[in-house]
Design a protein around this motif. Structure first.
Motif, short mmCIF file in Angstrom:
data_model
loop_
_atom_site.label_atom_id
_atom_site.label_comp_id
_atom_site.label_asym_id
_atom_site.label_seq_id
_atom_site.Cartn_x
_atom_site.Cartn_y
_atom_site.Cartn_z
N THR A 54 15.22 65.79 72.19
CA THR A 54 15.46 67.43 71.98
C THR A 54 17.35 67.30 72.17
OG1 THR A 54 13.60 68.45 73.28
CG2 THR A 54 15.95 69.95 73.29
N ILE A 55 18.27 68.01 71.62
CA ILE A 55 19.35 68.11 71.57
C ILE A 55 19.84 69.67 71.73
CG2 ILE A 55 21.70 67.68 69.94
CD1 ILE A 55 18.87 66.50 68.78
N THR A 56 20.61 70.03 72.90
CA THR A 56 20.95 71.41 73.00
C THR A 56 22.26 71.20 73.39
OG1 THR A 56 20.97 70.51 75.81
CG2 THR A 56 19.20 71.75 74.67
N TRP A 57 22.85 72.57 73.10
CA TRP A 57 24.54 72.93 73.06
C TRP A 57 25.12 73.71 72.84
CZ3 TRP A 57 21.96 71.91 68.55
CH2 TRP A 57 21.75 72.25 68.05
N ALA A 58 26.31 74.37 73.92
CA ALA A 58 26.04 75.82 74.15
C ALA A 58 28.22 75.43 74.22
CB ALA A 58 26.32 76.26 75.78
N TYR A 59 28.84 76.91 73.94
CA TYR A 59 30.11 76.71 74.36
C TYR A 59 29.88 76.96 75.46
CZ TYR A 59 34.99 79.08 73.72
OH TYR A 59 35.84 78.92 73.97
N ASN A 60 31.74 75.85 75.69
CA ASN A 60 31.86 75.65 77.21
C ASN A 60 33.15 76.98 77.57
OD1 ASN A 60 33.36 75.24 79.48
ND2 ASN A 60 34.22 73.48 79.07
N THR A 61 32.75 78.11 78.12
CA THR A 61 32.91 79.17 78.61
C THR A 61 34.08 79.40 79.51
OG1 THR A 61 31.49 79.33 80.17
CG2 THR A 61 31.28 80.85 78.33
N ASN A 62 34.74 77.85 79.84
CA ASN A 62 35.95 77.74 80.83
C ASN A 62 36.91 77.61 79.57
OD1 ASN A 62 34.48 78.03 83.17
ND2 ASN A 62 34.00 75.76 83.32
N LEU A 63 36.60 77.23 78.60
CA LEU A 63 37.54 77.55 77.55
C LEU A 63 38.18 78.36 76.32
CD1 LEU A 63 37.40 73.76 76.17
CD2 LEU A 63 38.06 74.08 77.82
N THR A 64 37.71 79.59 77.45
CA THR A 64 37.51 80.96 76.33
C THR A 64 39.41 81.03 76.45
OG1 THR A 64 35.43 81.65 77.00
CG2 THR A 64 37.14 83.03 76.38
N ALA A 65 40.41 81.02 76.96
CA ALA A 65 41.06 81.25 77.00
C ALA A 65 42.51 80.46 76.18
CB ALA A 65 42.09 81.27 78.10
N THR A 66 41.76 78.59 75.83
CA THR A 66 42.78 78.32 75.93
C THR A 66 42.04 77.19 74.16
OG1 THR A 66 41.60 76.38 77.35
CG2 THR A 66 43.90 77.37 77.84
N ALA A 67 41.15 77.68 74.48
CA ALA A 67 40.01 76.95 72.34
C ALA A 67 38.74 77.97 72.29
CB ALA A 67 39.33 75.79 73.38
N PRO A 68 39.42 79.25 72.29
CA PRO A 68 38.16 80.21 71.55
C PRO A 68 37.85 79.68 70.78
CG PRO A 68 40.88 80.42 71.28
CD PRO A 68 40.82 79.86 71.84
N ASP A 69 36.15 80.27 70.93
CA ASP A 69 35.68 80.08 69.32
C ASP A 69 35.81 81.36 68.36
OD1 ASP A 69 34.14 81.63 70.85
OD2 ASP A 69 32.47 81.14 70.70
N THR A 70 36.40 82.24 68.28
CA THR A 70 36.56 83.17 67.40
C THR A 70 35.98 82.64 65.80
OG1 THR A 70 38.83 83.03 67.11
CG2 THR A 70 37.28 84.91 68.67
N ASN A 71 36.22 81.98 65.54
CA ASN A 71 36.52 80.89 64.14
C ASN A 71 35.07 80.09 63.86
OD1 ASN A 71 39.03 82.75 63.26
ND2 ASN A 71 39.65 80.96 63.84
N TYR A 72 34.13 80.06 64.86
CA TYR A 72 33.58 79.41 64.61
C TYR A 72 32.47 79.99 64.24
CZ TYR A 72 35.12 76.45 68.89
OH TYR A 72 35.96 75.07 69.54
N THR A 73 32.08 79.17 62.42
CA THR A 73 30.42 79.94 62.11
C THR A 73 29.78 79.08 61.81
OG1 THR A 73 31.50 79.06 59.99
CG2 THR A 73 32.03 81.44 60.51
N THR A 74 30.19 78.32 62.04
CA THR A 74 29.01 76.95 61.49
C THR A 74 28.47 75.69 62.80
OG1 THR A 74 29.48 75.75 60.13
CG2 THR A 74 27.73 77.77 58.90
#
Length: 196
Positions: A54-74
């Motif tokens: 089983t592979i799990t993944w999630a965005y590291n919310t600690n990086l919201t200011a320095t590495a936003p995920d707004t352009n992640y589509t897939t």
């Protein structure tokens, strides 16, 4: 014979023309913004064609200011060779340029990006080579360029590694990989037919 030479020439020109449109994305330039884990324990030996992880993944919310995920589509999850399984294997070489990198040749899954609660159960394919592995997940933008990633191991790729007891890499497989990586897999089969 002239027709064959012309065909090979056109094939080679189209392969190199395709390569000139490469994305030239470097792994070192990407934000390591995803947290990735697997159900496989460090050093565990899994049997190809039988075992699942089983592979799990999630965005590291600690990086919201320095590495936003707004352009992640897939996202695209891949099975990757650990350094111990790359030694002396040209078809597994690591390159910072992701167009040239051969560390992660096996696609596990891909799909729309979600910030959290991502999980995928994967049966290891029967034809997976004997090796030591980790999992890397790429975040891609609308142009299918990798813009972020995460992996189930540390930066040196020495922790949380697992082994797969699978197929033995033979010379025919290595030749196919060499041709595919040199000319692009979409044209390699034509070249193999011509050379056969």
């Amino acid at each position: 014979m002239e027709v064959h030479i012309a065909f090979v020439f056109l094939l080679l020109v189209s392969c190199f023309a395709t390569a000139s449109y490469a994305h030239n994305v470097s792994l070192s330039a990407l934000n390591q913004s995803l947290i990735v884990s697997t159900s496989a324990t460090a050093g565990q030996v899994l049997t190809a064609g039988v075992d699942k992880i089983t592979i799990t993944w999630a965005y590291n919310t600690n990086l919201t200011a320095t590495a936003p995920d707004t352009n992640y589509t897939t996202v695209e999850a891949k099975l990757c060779y650990a350094p111990v399984s790359q030694t002396g294997q040209d078809d597994r070489k690591t390159d910072d340029n992701l167009d040239l990198d051969k560390t992660c040749p096996f696609v596990i899954t891909d799909g729309p990006y979600q910030r959290s609660d991502n999980s995928f159960i994967w049966t290891i394919p029967k034809d997976t080579p004997n090796a030591t592995y980790f999992v890397r997940v790429y975040a891609l933008d609308a142009d299918d360029d990798q813009i972020g990633y995460g992996q189930s191991t540390n930066g040196l790729k020495t922790s949380n590694l697992f082994q797969v007891d699978g197929t033995v890499n033979d010379q025919k497989g290595s030749a196919w990989s060499l041709i595919g990586n040199s000319f692009g897999y979409r044209y390699a089969w034509l070249l193999m037919l011509f050379l056969a």
